[in-house]
Design an enzyme around this catalytic site. Structure first.
Site, PDB file in Angstrom:
ATOM      1  CG  ASP A   9       0.779  10.564  12.750  1.00  0.00           C
ATOM      2  OD1 ASP A   9      -0.714  11.255  12.798  1.00  0.00           O
ATOM      3  OD2 ASP A   9       0.614  10.615  11.899  1.00  0.00           O
ATOM      4  N   GLY A  28       0.952  -1.381  -0.241  1.00  0.00           N
ATOM      5  CA  GLY A  28      -0.256  -0.139  -0.044  1.00  0.00           C
ATOM      6  C   GLY A  28       0.532   0.968   0.174  1.00  0.00           C
ATOM      7  CD  GLU A  29       1.370   6.177  -2.952  1.00  0.00           C
ATOM      8  OE1 GLU A  29       1.494   6.895  -2.869  1.00  0.00           O
ATOM      9  OE2 GLU A  29       0.863   5.190  -3.681  1.00  0.00           O
ATOM     10  CE  LYS A  64       4.663   0.618   8.104  1.00  0.00           C
ATOM     11  NZ  LYS A  64       3.875   1.802   9.164  1.00  0.00           N
TER      12      LYS A  64
END
Length: 422
Positions: A198, A69-70, A90
């Site tokens: 985050d 994924g992105e 990643k």
């Protein structure tokens, strides 16, 4: 499989490297030896290999299988280590690699985070990267354990699309929230204290997908992506600085006509969402909400941002508790308001939304939609004053009490009709 070198720019040593785009285009099957030493640099700087020590992972030790994924900051690949262990890799995007000091502060933070071990935290395995002959970092990647259950964001997004098919129960949602709260408890009690900064649905990954789990199989929620706010902070602050400065430093009457139009649009959309009997696309159009990565701001994502962060005030670990309250709301109410805003606008609209939250706006809670005790936890977590928010330990205690009571049904069926609430 033998080691295969990718063609690319060559250094003085004859070693080669490929860009992230080339790696992706070729499936990143196997990279050659790409890391250069950094012998003549400023005080405190080292090569990535020297800085990471035992945590350093070479490209040659990775066999990339496919792209998973992105996200906003990285492309994610499924890979295998030499010993056959499956991992997630990643590869950070180039726009986050421009400031060398931030990169090396990030690497040092990651090195510290490698020591964290908890059932509800995605295990960091190591890092690696590419430096050119002058020592400039041109590629950087993080290697973690791989989890195949998907993110909570993907789950809630799917629920918003398939309005009449319940993807998960409130009991399960509460269990996953408890797992996240335990991870925060561990982080906030660590020495030195770790603030995630985050926390959002995208950064919570399930060990097993609710769709494919076997009967009786446990699904564990794990918190991911520690330290990335350090790297993203300056880039995103610069990117949206104009509108952030305007909504923070000027009264609304002095906003530009464009910003006032954005504000009116966001207010109208929120009012529309609150009047809807359910969220989701009536046509089950998956494209409606696909492709909208959570808008990342100064430190954290605008849709989850505590008022003190948006207002650029001093903050503590209680910013994680605020974000947890938003996450818990999104999961239990089966909706992502920020995703609704992004699908009808852009990141600058999210800045306006964050300003409204900083001014006191909160999504409405209803005891008719989810149990009162869960609403009370959400409300306390997203309190405006950080001192009024509970500690992570207190949140763990409250959620444990709810799960141990008879308020929720552990055998609540899923897959049937589901009302996704506003």
């Amino acid at each position: 499989m033998g080691k295969k070198k990718l063609s690319g720019a060559s250094g003085a040593s004859g070693e080669t490297h490929a860009s992230a785009e080339e790696l992706e285009a070729r499936g990143w099957k196997r990279a050659g030896s790409v890391t250069f030493s950094r012998p003549k640099v400023g005080v405190g700087y080292k090569s990535i290999r020297d800085l990471m020590g035992e945590e350093y992972i070479d490209y040659l030790d990775l066999s990339i299988k496919n792209k998973l994924g992105e996200g906003a900051f990285a492309n994610v690949f499924l890979a295998k280590l030499i010993d056959g262990t499956e991992v997630a890799v990643k590869m950070l995007k180039h726009e986050h690699l421009k400031n060398e000091e931030e990169i090396f502060l990030f690497l040092k933070e990651i090195k510290t985070l490698k020591k964290l071990h908890h059932r509800n935290i995605v295990q960091l395995i190591g890092m690696g990267g590419v430096q050119d002959q002058k020592g400039k970092v041109i590629e950087l990647f993080v290697v973690t354990e791989v989890l195949k259950g998907g993110t909570l964001r993907r789950l809630v997004q799917d629920q918003m699309i398939t309005v009449h098919h319940k993807q998960y129960s409130i009991y399960e949602a509460t269990q996953w929230c408890l797992g996240v709260a335990k991870a925060l408890q561990y982080l906030h009690k660590a020495t030195p204290k770790v603030i995630h900064r985050d926390l959002k649905l995208e950064n919570v990954i399930l060990t097993v997908s609710p769709r494919t789990r076997k009967k009786g199989e446990e699904i564990v929620a794990k918190l991911a992506d520690f330290g990335l706010a350090t790297l993203l902070e300056k880039h995103t602050k610069d990117l949206y600085s104009d509108i952030v400065d305007e909504v923070m430093k000027k009264p609304e009457a002095m906003w530009s006509s464009l910003t006032r139009t954005r504000s009116n649009k966001v207010v109208a959309l929120l009012e529309k969402m609150q009047s809807m009997s359910s969220y989701g696309s009536p046509s089950n159009d998956e494209s409606m909400y696909s492709g909208y990565a959570e808008a990342t701001g100064v430190a954290g994502s605008y849709g989850y941002m505590a008022p003190e962060v948006f207002l650029n005030q001093t903050y503590t670990e209680k910013v994680d508790i605020f974000s947890f309250g938003v996450l818990m709301y999104n999961l239990c109410y089966r909706v992502i308001p920020s995703l609704m805003i992004m699908s009808n606008g852009d990141t600058q609209d999210m800045v306006v939304y964050a300003k409204q939250v900083a001014d006191g706006f909160r999504q409405p809670l209803s005891d008719e939609k989810i149990p009162k005790h869960l609403n009370e936890i959400i409300e306390s977590c997203w309190s405006h004053d950080p001192d009024d928010r509970p500690s992570a330990t207190k949140v763990v205690d409250m959620l444990t009490a709810v799960l141990e009571s008879e308020v929720l049904d552990p055998d609540e069926p899923v897959g049937g009709c589901c009302c996704i609430v506003s």
